[in-house]
Design a protein around this motif. Structure first.
Motif, mmCIF file in Angstrom:
data_model
loop_
_atom_site.group_PDB
_atom_site.id
_atom_site.type_symbol
_atom_site.label_atom_id
_atom_site.label_comp_id
_atom_site.label_asym_id
_atom_site.label_seq_id
_atom_site.Cartn_x
_atom_site.Cartn_y
_atom_site.Cartn_z
ATOM 1 N N GLU A 1 21.998 15.730 -26.915
ATOM 2 C CA GLU A 1 21.530 14.118 -27.447
ATOM 3 C C GLU A 1 21.992 13.310 -26.142
ATOM 4 O OE1 GLU A 1 23.315 13.580 -31.201
ATOM 5 O OE2 GLU A 1 21.942 14.226 -32.083
ATOM 6 N N SER A 2 23.248 13.840 -25.480
ATOM 7 C CA SER A 2 23.605 13.108 -24.412
ATOM 8 C C SER A 2 22.574 13.141 -23.204
ATOM 9 C CB SER A 2 24.994 13.575 -24.121
ATOM 10 O OG SER A 2 24.923 14.744 -23.207
ATOM 11 N N GLY B 1 19.443 13.295 -23.417
ATOM 12 C CA GLY B 1 17.994 12.586 -23.956
ATOM 13 C C GLY B 1 17.322 11.884 -23.065
#
Length: 197
Positions: free
Chosen positions: A70-71, A73
């Protein structure tokens, strides 16, 4: 307690004991006693202590990979991605210290590399693609992205392992220093570096 709730309890108890004592140090008797069950209940849910350990490792691996994924993304600026990835790892360590200790310590039975090493390989592939594009855009060899991805991920992972126990300075300061070293080092890269000696 439902079967699902009991399974969750055993995973949580196992995580704590595996983090404190390691796979070999924690016994099935200790896990059963801490959970308030008999050994056959653990065997029923997981087949063995190794089976329980594997479930714990899989769960922690998935959570860490999700946080890092997610980081990395939507943002396209490499510095922001690096900042987010460093914070994601340090936040995972802060919030799931037992899980990170397990990932660092032992490989699940039958698997050669430790869980953290396998995770870092997957993360490195993602970072490699980001760096390849950035290197190409700056006139560097895109192929060097793989080597620099190893360096960056290794630097963050080793710092995370140190910070797991040190906890000083705080995670924002550690992340800022990681980004400072990586980013300022990357911005001054030479296209054909040579050793001075």
């Amino acid at each position: 307690m439902t079967g699902t709730a009991r399974r969750r309890q055993l995973v949580d108890v196992g995580r704590g004991l595996f983090a404190a004592k390691g796979l070999d140090g924690a016994t099935i008797e200790e896990i059963a006693s801490a959970a308030g069950v008999t050994k056959p209940v653990i065997y029923e849910h997981f087949g063995s202590k190794d089976g329980l350990y594997s479930v714990v490792v899989q769960e922690e691996s998935a959570l860490l990979l999700l946080a890092i994924g997610e980081s990395l993304g939507e943002e396209t600026k490499p510095r922001v991605l690096f900042e987010r990835a460093a914070m994601a790892l340090l936040t995972f360590i802060e919030e799931r210290s037992d899980g990170f200790r397990i990932l660092v310590r032992d490989a699940p039975p039958g698997q050669g590399a430790g869980a953290l090493a396998r995770l870092l390989e997957r993360i490195t592939v993602r970072v490699e693609h980001i760096l390849a594009d950035e290197f190409s855009a700056r006139g560097f060899s895109a192929g060097d992205g793989a080597m620099y991805a190893q360096m960056l991920v290794g630097m963050v992972a080793m710092t995370g392992q140190w910070w797991l126990d040190a906890r000083q300075p705080d995670k924002l300061t550690v992340a800022a220093h990681l980004v400072n070293l990586a980013w300022n080092g990357l911005t001054g890269l030479q296209k054909d570096p040579q050793l001075a000696g």
